[in-house]
Motif scaffolding. Structure first.
Motif, mmCIF file in Angstrom:
data_model
loop_
_atom_site.group_PDB
_atom_site.id
_atom_site.type_symbol
_atom_site.label_atom_id
_atom_site.label_comp_id
_atom_site.label_asym_id
_atom_site.label_seq_id
_atom_site.Cartn_x
_atom_site.Cartn_y
_atom_site.Cartn_z
ATOM 1 N N GLN A 120 0.834 -1.192 0.000
ATOM 2 C CA GLN A 120 0.000 0.000 0.000
ATOM 3 C C GLN A 120 0.875 1.251 0.000
ATOM 4 N N LEU A 121 0.550 2.172 -0.872
ATOM 5 C CA LEU A 121 1.221 3.470 -0.887
ATOM 6 C C LEU A 121 0.680 4.258 0.294
ATOM 7 N N HIS A 122 1.570 4.740 1.143
ATOM 8 C CA HIS A 122 1.196 5.277 2.437
ATOM 9 C C HIS A 122 1.062 6.799 2.393
ATOM 10 N N GLY A 123 -0.175 7.262 2.243
ATOM 11 C CA GLY A 123 -0.439 8.689 2.277
ATOM 12 C C GLY A 123 0.099 9.482 1.105
ATOM 13 N N PRO A 124 -0.052 9.005 -0.139
ATOM 14 C CA PRO A 124 0.430 9.792 -1.266
ATOM 15 C C PRO A 124 -0.416 11.043 -1.475
ATOM 16 N N ALA A 125 0.203 12.079 -2.009
ATOM 17 C CA ALA A 125 -0.546 13.265 -2.415
ATOM 18 C C ALA A 125 -1.186 12.994 -3.775
ATOM 19 N N LEU A 126 -2.276 13.673 -4.044
ATOM 20 C CA LEU A 126 -2.995 13.451 -5.298
ATOM 21 C C LEU A 126 -2.081 13.647 -6.497
ATOM 22 N N GLU A 127 -1.262 14.668 -6.449
ATOM 23 C CA GLU A 127 -0.400 14.981 -7.595
ATOM 24 C C GLU A 127 0.742 13.975 -7.766
ATOM 25 N N GLU A 128 0.980 13.143 -6.768
ATOM 26 C CA GLU A 128 2.039 12.135 -6.881
ATOM 27 C C GLU A 128 1.579 10.885 -7.629
ATOM 28 N N LEU A 129 0.279 10.700 -7.751
ATOM 29 C CA LEU A 129 -0.250 9.497 -8.405
ATOM 30 C C LEU A 129 -0.398 9.726 -9.903
ATOM 31 N N THR A 130 0.707 9.988 -10.548
ATOM 32 C CA THR A 130 0.711 10.262 -11.979
ATOM 33 C C THR A 130 0.696 8.959 -12.778
ATOM 34 N N ASP A 131 0.403 9.073 -14.073
ATOM 35 C CA ASP A 131 0.424 7.897 -14.942
ATOM 36 C C ASP A 131 1.799 7.236 -14.925
ATOM 37 N N ALA A 132 2.838 8.057 -15.037
ATOM 38 C CA ALA A 132 4.196 7.513 -15.091
ATOM 39 C C ALA A 132 4.561 6.823 -13.779
#
Length: 302
Positions: A120-132
């Motif tokens: 699980q990705l722990h607390g990512p920011a919305l802008e960090e979840l990019t396609d790349a």
């Protein structure tokens, strides 16, 4: 113990998951007692164990690995987290893909596994979840290092975005009697085939002021943390003291029964540092709240 599907992952998980974090993972908590709790959870039918690289100053994850050593893990969903780590002084966020990959390698070693059932990705920011970013992290699946990928966040925008991404298999949200507003988000995620884990399922003991009942050093630690970070929840939780007065169940069981009344929840994840509390939690599987109790909870949530 009853079991539910974890979305479209192909995994089935126990309704009650064991959270391996906080005081359970701290060096101040006797390791033999911590391991005894994991073994009791296994014997009670728990198949989901949730931990993280940053938890308990970095000690929780390797402690879980030691607890599971020599045990059959094929039927278990062992979940850990990446994106945060403990540097010896504090928790550090790092969502560089290379850091995530390195974290997975360390977690595999700590847990004694060849592949992580759930990362699980722990607390990512919305802008960090990019396609790349998501494409590269999904490469961990293609390499056989992880089986499923999830996102753990208390930000509804992040969970809503994750639910719409094909790369994400599971979401973990803070869902309990104090967070009824999470229900539509949970339904949205489940509707898109995601497994849903309810974190903070006991509202961190805030209901009925349980967190402020001090009996041992561990209770003082939890109380101080609550007073520092969750004062609003303590005040809100005071409305739910009636949960401990419902016939046929304890307050904790009532709180868990509320969470599990949502069929879109795959598992309610709770920690425990006392064997009696663990057994109490496990017994909540299959319990159903009376309709009048559900109605009273709804009124208290207004």
């Amino acid at each position: 113990m009853r079991y539910r599907p974890l979305g479209s992952t192909g995994f089935s998980v126990s309704e009650i998951g064991f959270g391996c974090a906080s005081w359970w993972g701290k060096r101040a908590f006797d390791e033999r007692e911590a391991i005894r709790l994991v073994h009791a959870a296994l014997e009670g039918g728990v198949t989901l164990f949730d931990t993280g690289a940053a938890y308990s100053e970095g000690n929780a994850e390797p402690r879980l690995g030691r607890a599971l050593k020599g045990r059959a893990t094929d039927g278990l969903v062992i979940a850990t987290k990446a994106g945060t780590r403990h540097d010896g002084r504090r928790v550090v966020r790092d969502f560089d893909p290379a850091a995530i990959e390195a974290s997975v390698e360390r977690s595999l070693e700590n847990l004694g596994l060849e592949a992580l059932p759930l990362l699980q990705l722990h607390g990512p920011a919305l802008e960090e979840l990019t396609d790349a970013f998501l494409d590269r992290i999904s490469g961990l699946k293609r390499r056989g290092l992880i089986r499923a990928l999830g996102v753990n966040s208390f930000d509804p925008r992040v969970i809503a975005h994750a639910a719409g991404r094909a790369e994400i298999d599971v979401v973990m949200v803070d869902y309990n009697v104090l967070r009824p507003e999470r229900a539509p988000l949970i339904a949205q995620a489940a509707g898109q085939g995601k497994g849903v884990l309810a974190g903070m399922a006991l509202a961190m003991g805030h209901t009925g002021g349980q967190v402020l009942k001090l009996r041992a050093p561990r209770d003082v630690w939890y109380a101080l943390r609550a007073l520092k970070n969750h004062r609003a929840d303590i005040a809100k939780g005071a409305r739910f003291g009636f949960l401990s007065k419902i016939s046929g169940m304890t307050g904790a069981q009532a709180a868990l029964a509320y969470v599990l009344a949502d069929p879109n929840v795959s598992s309610a994840v709770v920690g425990a540092t006392r064997l009696a509390h663990l057994r109490d939690n496990l017994a909540a599987s299959g319990m159903r709240l009376p309709s009048e109790a559900m109605a009273r909870i709804a009124r208290a949530q207004l």
